[in-house]
Design a protein around this motif. Structure first.
Motif, PDB file in Angstrom:
ATOM      1  N   MET A  61      40.307  17.472  72.161  1.00 37.39           N
ATOM      2  CA  MET A  61      39.942  16.106  71.783  1.00 37.39           C
ATOM      3  C   MET A  61      39.147  15.397  72.882  1.00 37.39           C
ATOM      4  SD  MET A  61      40.742  15.647  68.705  1.00 37.39           S
ATOM      5  CE  MET A  61      41.209  17.123  67.825  1.00 37.39           C
ATOM      6  N   GLU A  62      39.474  15.668  74.135  1.00 32.72           N
ATOM      7  CA  GLU A  62      38.723  15.055  75.239  1.00 32.72           C
ATOM      8  C   GLU A  62      37.293  15.589  75.279  1.00 32.72           C
ATOM      9  OE1 GLU A  62      41.132  15.766  78.718  1.00 32.72           O
ATOM     10  OE2 GLU A  62      42.395  14.017  78.300  1.00 32.72           O
ATOM     11  N   GLU A  63      37.130  16.887  75.088  1.00 32.84           N
ATOM     12  CA  GLU A  63      35.789  17.481  75.092  1.00 32.84           C
ATOM     13  C   GLU A  63      34.981  16.998  73.892  1.00 32.84           C
ATOM     14  OE1 GLU A  63      32.436  19.516  76.250  1.00 32.84           O
ATOM     15  OE2 GLU A  63      34.229  19.039  77.425  1.00 32.84           O
ATOM     16  N   LEU A  64      35.621  16.921  72.738  1.00 31.48           N
ATOM     17  CA  LEU A  64      34.948  16.413  71.538  1.00 31.48           C
ATOM     18  C   LEU A  64      34.466  14.985  71.780  1.00 31.48           C
ATOM     19  CD1 LEU A  64      34.194  16.697  68.512  1.00 31.48           C
ATOM     20  CD2 LEU A  64      36.487  15.819  67.999  1.00 31.48           C
ATOM     21  N   TYR A  65      35.343  14.153  72.312  1.00 28.36           N
ATOM     22  CA  TYR A  65      34.990  12.760  72.585  1.00 28.36           C
ATOM     23  C   TYR A  65      33.804  12.678  73.539  1.00 28.36           C
ATOM     24  CZ  TYR A  65      35.328   7.872  73.927  1.00 28.36           C
ATOM     25  OH  TYR A  65      35.031   6.559  74.164  1.00 28.36           O
ATOM     26  N   SER A  66      33.831  13.471  74.604  1.00 27.31           N
ATOM     27  CA  SER A  66      32.742  13.399  75.584  1.00 27.31           C
ATOM     28  C   SER A  66      31.410  13.847  74.985  1.00 27.31           C
ATOM     29  CB  SER A  66      33.070  14.216  76.838  1.00 27.31           C
ATOM     30  OG  SER A  66      33.003  15.595  76.575  1.00 27.31           O
ATOM     31  N   ARG A  67      31.451  14.739  74.004  1.00 25.97           N
ATOM     32  CA  ARG A  67      30.207  15.231  73.400  1.00 25.97           C
ATOM     33  C   ARG A  67      29.613  14.284  72.365  1.00 25.97           C
ATOM     34  NH1 ARG A  67      30.133  21.758  72.615  1.00 25.97           N
ATOM     35  NH2 ARG A  67      31.042  22.284  74.626  1.00 25.97           N
ATOM     36  N   VAL A  68      30.450  13.574  71.608  1.00 28.98           N
ATOM     37  CA  VAL A  68      29.909  12.791  70.485  1.00 28.98           C
ATOM     38  C   VAL A  68      30.015  11.277  70.627  1.00 28.98           C
ATOM     39  CG1 VAL A  68      30.353  14.704  68.886  1.00 28.98           C
ATOM     40  CG2 VAL A  68      32.001  12.841  69.054  1.00 28.98           C
ATOM     41  N   LYS A  69      30.719  10.782  71.640  1.00 31.79           N
ATOM     42  CA  LYS A  69      31.019   9.345  71.739  1.00 31.79           C
ATOM     43  C   LYS A  69      29.790   8.435  71.678  1.00 31.79           C
ATOM     44  CE  LYS A  69      31.602   9.332  76.806  1.00 31.79           C
ATOM     45  NZ  LYS A  69      30.305   9.337  77.279  1.00 31.79           N
ATOM     46  N   ASP A  70      28.679   8.885  72.229  1.00 29.47           N
ATOM     47  CA  ASP A  70      27.500   8.020  72.290  1.00 29.47           C
ATOM     48  C   ASP A  70      26.690   8.005  70.996  1.00 29.47           C
ATOM     49  OD1 ASP A  70      28.106   7.320  74.924  1.00 29.47           O
ATOM     50  OD2 ASP A  70      26.997   9.033  75.724  1.00 29.47           O
ATOM     51  N   ASN A  71      26.924   8.970  70.118  1.00 25.96           N
ATOM     52  CA  ASN A  71      26.103   9.081  68.906  1.00 25.96           C
ATOM     53  C   ASN A  71      26.921   9.145  67.623  1.00 25.96           C
ATOM     54  OD1 ASN A  71      23.628   9.312  70.434  1.00 25.96           O
ATOM     55  ND2 ASN A  71      24.284  11.375  70.962  1.00 25.96           N
ATOM     56  N   PHE A  72      28.178   8.730  67.680  1.00 22.72           N
ATOM     57  CA  PHE A  72      29.052   8.831  66.511  1.00 22.72           C
ATOM     58  C   PHE A  72      29.602   7.471  66.149  1.00 22.72           C
ATOM     59  CE2 PHE A  72      32.996   9.803  64.233  1.00 22.72           C
ATOM     60  CZ  PHE A  72      32.542  10.753  63.330  1.00 22.72           C
ATOM     61  N   ASP A  73      29.468   7.101  64.873  1.00 24.72           N
ATOM     62  CA  ASP A  73      29.949   5.815  64.388  1.00 24.72           C
ATOM     63  C   ASP A  73      31.320   6.010  63.749  1.00 24.72           C
ATOM     64  OD1 ASP A  73      30.034   3.129  63.643  1.00 24.72           O
ATOM     65  OD2 ASP A  73      29.077   3.543  61.714  1.00 24.72           O
ATOM     66  N   GLY A  74      32.366   5.657  64.478  1.00 22.95           N
ATOM     67  CA  GLY A  74      33.726   5.817  63.977  1.00 22.95           C
ATOM     68  C   GLY A  74      34.637   6.279  65.096  1.00 22.95           C
ATOM     69  N   GLY A  75      35.907   6.391  64.780  1.00 22.81           N
ATOM     70  CA  GLY A  75      36.896   6.820  65.761  1.00 22.81           C
ATOM     71  C   GLY A  75      36.846   8.325  65.962  1.00 22.81           C
ATOM     72  N   VAL A  76      36.331   8.744  67.086  1.00 25.61           N
ATOM     73  CA  VAL A  76      36.149  10.173  67.359  1.00 25.61           C
ATOM     74  C   VAL A  76      37.482  10.913  67.297  1.00 25.61           C
ATOM     75  CG1 VAL A  76      35.392  11.881  69.060  1.00 25.61           C
ATOM     76  CG2 VAL A  76      34.084   9.769  68.756  1.00 25.61           C
ATOM     77  N   GLN A  77      38.524  10.345  67.892  1.00 25.48           N
ATOM     78  CA  GLN A  77      39.825  11.020  67.910  1.00 25.48           C
ATOM     79  C   GLN A  77      40.388  11.145  66.489  1.00 25.48           C
ATOM     80  OE1 GLN A  77      40.199  12.416  70.590  1.00 25.48           O
ATOM     81  NE2 GLN A  77      40.421  11.135  72.371  1.00 25.48           N
ATOM     82  N   TRP A  78      40.260  10.095  65.674  1.00 24.78           N
ATOM     83  CA  TRP A  78      40.765  10.118  64.307  1.00 24.78           C
ATOM     84  C   TRP A  78      40.033  11.167  63.481  1.00 24.78           C
ATOM     85  CZ3 TRP A  78      39.091   9.518  59.321  1.00 24.78           C
ATOM     86  CH2 TRP A  78      40.087   9.371  58.354  1.00 24.78           C
ATOM     87  N   TYR A  79      38.709  11.133  63.525  1.00 27.08           N
ATOM     88  CA  TYR A  79      37.926  12.131  62.790  1.00 27.08           C
ATOM     89  C   TYR A  79      38.179  13.528  63.349  1.00 27.08           C
ATOM     90  CZ  TYR A  79      35.365   8.787  59.947  1.00 27.08           C
ATOM     91  OH  TYR A  79      35.031   7.817  59.027  1.00 27.08           O
ATOM     92  N   GLY A  80      38.316  13.629  64.645  1.00 24.35           N
ATOM     93  CA  GLY A  80      38.586  14.918  65.263  1.00 24.35           C
ATOM     94  C   GLY A  80      39.885  15.525  64.751  1.00 24.35           C
ATOM     95  N   GLU A  81      40.923  14.720  64.679  1.00 26.12           N
ATOM     96  CA  GLU A  81      42.218  15.196  64.191  1.00 26.12           C
ATOM     97  C   GLU A  81      42.134  15.585  62.715  1.00 26.12           C
ATOM     98  OE1 GLU A  81      46.133  16.407  64.346  1.00 26.12           O
ATOM     99  OE2 GLU A  81      44.775  15.921  65.985  1.00 26.12           O
ATOM    100  N   THR A  82      41.492  14.755  61.916  1.00 29.80           N
ATOM    101  CA  THR A  82      41.365  15.025  60.482  1.00 29.80           C
ATOM    102  C   THR A  82      40.610  16.327  60.231  1.00 29.80           C
ATOM    103  OG1 THR A  82      41.420  12.652  60.000  1.00 29.80           O
ATOM    104  CG2 THR A  82      40.491  14.091  58.298  1.00 29.80           C
ATOM    105  N   VAL A  83      39.499  16.519  60.925  1.00 27.05           N
ATOM    106  CA  VAL A  83      38.692  17.729  60.736  1.00 27.05           C
ATOM    107  C   VAL A  83      39.410  18.952  61.324  1.00 27.05           C
ATOM    108  CG1 VAL A  83      36.485  18.846  61.282  1.00 27.05           C
ATOM    109  CG2 VAL A  83      36.540  16.441  60.574  1.00 27.05           C
ATOM    110  N   LYS A  84      40.090  18.782  62.453  1.00 27.97           N
ATOM    111  CA  LYS A  84      40.836  19.904  63.048  1.00 27.97           C
ATOM    112  C   LYS A  84      41.887  20.404  62.074  1.00 27.97           C
ATOM    113  CE  LYS A  84      44.328  19.166  65.573  1.00 27.97           C
ATOM    114  NZ  LYS A  84      45.385  19.800  64.757  1.00 27.97           N
TER     115      LYS A  84
END
Length: 92
Positions: A47-70
């Motif tokens: 989740m930390e790596e995902l956040y660092s990769r998409v945080k600047d270009n993603f509209d929405g909660g990265v952690q929430w979407y990350g968990e849902t997709v995972k």
């Protein structure tokens, strides 16, 4: 044009997951698979790596979407938990 959506799955039978934007799903899925192609990671590391990769270009909660997709990727048997301690994720 209307956004397309995907009904995500949950790895625990009987549980339902969320219906989310297909565009956001694809962004998160592609990044999770790219991250796990490099190494097996714990949930926190993933989740930390995902956040660092998409945080600047993603509209929405990265952690929430990350968990849902995972969870969806686990249910579709694309990724799995290693079953060892500490628990890590890897591509099947």
């Amino acid at each position: 044009m209307k956004d397309e959506y995907i009904q995500t799955l949950h790895p625990i039978e009987g549980k339902t997951n969320k219906r989310i934007s297909l565009k956001k799903y694809e962004i998160i899925k592609d990044n999770i698979l790219s991250i796990l192609a490099e190494s097996e990671l714990t949930h926190t590391e993933l989740m930390e790596e995902l956040y660092s990769r998409v945080k600047d270009n993603f509209d929405g909660g990265v952690q929430w979407y990350g968990e849902t997709v995972k969870l969806d990727l686990e249910a579709r048997r694309i990724i799995k938990r290693t079953g060892k301690k500490p628990e890590k994720y890897k591509i099947i």
